[in-house]
Design an enzyme around this catalytic site. Sequence first.
Site, mmCIF file in Angstrom:
data_model
loop_
_atom_site.group_PDB
_atom_site.id
_atom_site.type_symbol
_atom_site.label_atom_id
_atom_site.label_comp_id
_atom_site.label_asym_id
_atom_site.label_seq_id
_atom_site.Cartn_x
_atom_site.Cartn_y
_atom_site.Cartn_z
ATOM 1 N N LYS A 140 2.600 -6.195 -13.620
ATOM 2 C CA LYS A 140 2.549 -5.304 -12.450
ATOM 3 C C LYS A 140 2.662 -6.180 -11.214
ATOM 4 O O LYS A 140 2.103 -7.274 -11.182
ATOM 5 C CB LYS A 140 1.226 -4.539 -12.410
ATOM 6 C CG LYS A 140 1.090 -3.489 -13.491
ATOM 7 C CD LYS A 140 -0.202 -2.717 -13.316
ATOM 8 C CE LYS A 140 -0.354 -1.671 -14.406
ATOM 9 N NZ LYS A 140 -1.629 -0.949 -14.281
ATOM 10 N N HIS A 143 -0.781 -6.047 -6.309
ATOM 11 C CA HIS A 143 -1.146 -4.918 -5.448
ATOM 12 C C HIS A 143 -1.917 -5.402 -4.225
ATOM 13 O O HIS A 143 -2.648 -6.384 -4.297
ATOM 14 C CB HIS A 143 -1.997 -3.927 -6.251
ATOM 15 C CG HIS A 143 -2.147 -2.604 -5.596
ATOM 16 N ND1 HIS A 143 -3.088 -2.348 -4.632
ATOM 17 C CD2 HIS A 143 -1.442 -1.453 -5.749
ATOM 18 C CE1 HIS A 143 -2.968 -1.087 -4.226
ATOM 19 N NE2 HIS A 143 -1.985 -0.519 -4.893
ATOM 20 N N HIS A 146 -5.554 -6.321 -4.424
ATOM 21 C CA HIS A 146 -6.037 -7.591 -4.990
ATOM 22 C C HIS A 146 -6.263 -8.655 -3.911
ATOM 23 O O HIS A 146 -6.786 -9.725 -4.208
ATOM 24 C CB HIS A 146 -5.048 -8.123 -6.027
ATOM 25 C CG HIS A 146 -5.140 -7.430 -7.354
ATOM 26 N ND1 HIS A 146 -4.224 -6.505 -7.767
ATOM 27 C CD2 HIS A 146 -6.069 -7.522 -8.330
ATOM 28 C CE1 HIS A 146 -4.582 -6.058 -8.958
ATOM 29 N NE2 HIS A 146 -5.700 -6.655 -9.319
#
Length: 580
Positions: A140, A143, A146
């Site tokens: 992924k 983001h 994070h």
Amino acid sequence: MACFFRRIIAAKLSRTLQQAEDVFSPALSAVSVLKRQQQDAEFKLSVSILRENGILPSSGDVQQQTEDLATQLKQDSVVEGISAQRGKVFFRVNRTLLAQKVLEPFGKGEDDKFGLSSDLLKTLKRGTTLVEYSSPNIAKKFHAGHLRSTIIGNFIANLKESLGNKVIRMNYLGDWGMQFGLLGAGFNQFGCQTKLKQNPLQHLFEVYVLVNKEAEQNEAVQLAARDFFRQLEQKENQAVSLWQQFREISLSEYQDIYKRLGVHFDIYSGESFHQDQAQEVVQQLQSQGLLKTTERGLGVVDLSPAGDMSSVCTVLRSDGTTLYITRDLAAAIDRREKYHFDEMIYVTDKSQANHFHQLFQILQAMGHSWADRCQHVAFGLVRGMKTRQGDVVFLEDVLDEARARMLHNMNQSETTKDMDNPEDTAQKVGISALIAQDFKGQLLSDYKFDWDQVLQAQGDTGVFLQYTHARLCSLIKTNEGVEADTFDPSLLLEQTSIPVLQHLLSYDEVLYQAAQDLQPKHLLRFLLKLCQLIGTAHKKLQVKGSPQDVAQARLRLFSGAHSVLANGMRILGMTPVEKM
């Protein structure tokens, strides 16, 4: 430094009250500098703390006790004034000696050690600290959410290291679990190796969205996902090879982001490392009589105080596969055996508070007494983080936006034209701005993100810290050759230099407080106040054109402040820039 004066005051109190000197340390602190004005005193003693600790009688009028104590204490060549006010005894020190003691470490090549050898910091426990932070899920894109774990964990690691601990920086990747079954099955159906090479995480993100949608309507996709994860668990070559490819390309992209943030890790671990060990943990729980089986066939540990199964933690699915917490138990035990840490700190958002509470409880129940040295540092959510294109999903977009906005602001300034690499400077200043915005309040609090506030050059911002640092670098460079090994501290008694010196006295206390609660706001506020005081002093105290001895003394003041500012910024995770 401050400890010189604290020792003198403690010795004075020791003689008067017939107690050991070290009992006065908890009650003695530097006086805060407010509103850019010098204070009448440098240190204060809390009589309430002396009463609580049994050094003074706990009965009677506090103010009367304060006044009596102040009267008994005698002034000398170091402590020139003693007064009593609102339950505190205030001590004014000789200002020439203040300038000498605060600034003399900077002439000995110990600029980066300022405040760190203080008696106060020697009382902190030192050892091996393992910090687990950032920890994104592989396959992924990184983001924006994070960012907090990454910069908070980095601050804690930097702080612990600066205080003399051996620090192990660990990134515990989310690289196992049923979502990889779904992704593997999805890639077999929707994936393309060409697209994977061109834009790896973007393509995996698209595959994950497609397969999730398909799985909602098609049970065959769910079965394929479970089958792929079973192949992974049984280490079948094709499934493991695809999973390894996902892991490697994810790690490569994350490392680019970490490089931009100025963050590094000693170890990249992950849930996958502890898959086999998790089954061993289940066997240990069983042999210790801690594992119970529910009617639905789940393996649970009873955490209820009464032992009535009113509060349980599931560690095993009915099909015999382990869960996230089972792997976390295995990871914690493995880390203790491998690294012999004295403390382990997990940095995640507050939604995981119960998970860590249960993790530590189970470790204790298993007989691991070191579990009480494990700590969860929780943080709140960031609201409203958007770019000009709309809602932010990816951290890369936030960093690009911070750099672009900062570069635009810098281009309005004439000095930007003199820079070798304005884009790099804009990136460092933009990241400092994001860090300062994040660290202003209590970590547990949610906060609203605002680009306009974040990138202001004035006020409580990272841009202000960087601007002040660059200004001091310019001042030092302009006056190259003026600096001397010795200086005359009696030439630093102006209304604007004394508050800077008084403020520097509290640096070790700020680091001590940060070490106690792991909150970066203490250090950030200290540095912002230092920048305000430097700004005022810079306007009034000319270096260039002053007599040589005056110029040398003033340059020592500004050089010392520059070193403390740079050191503090690095602990926060900022990279100080020399021009902007």
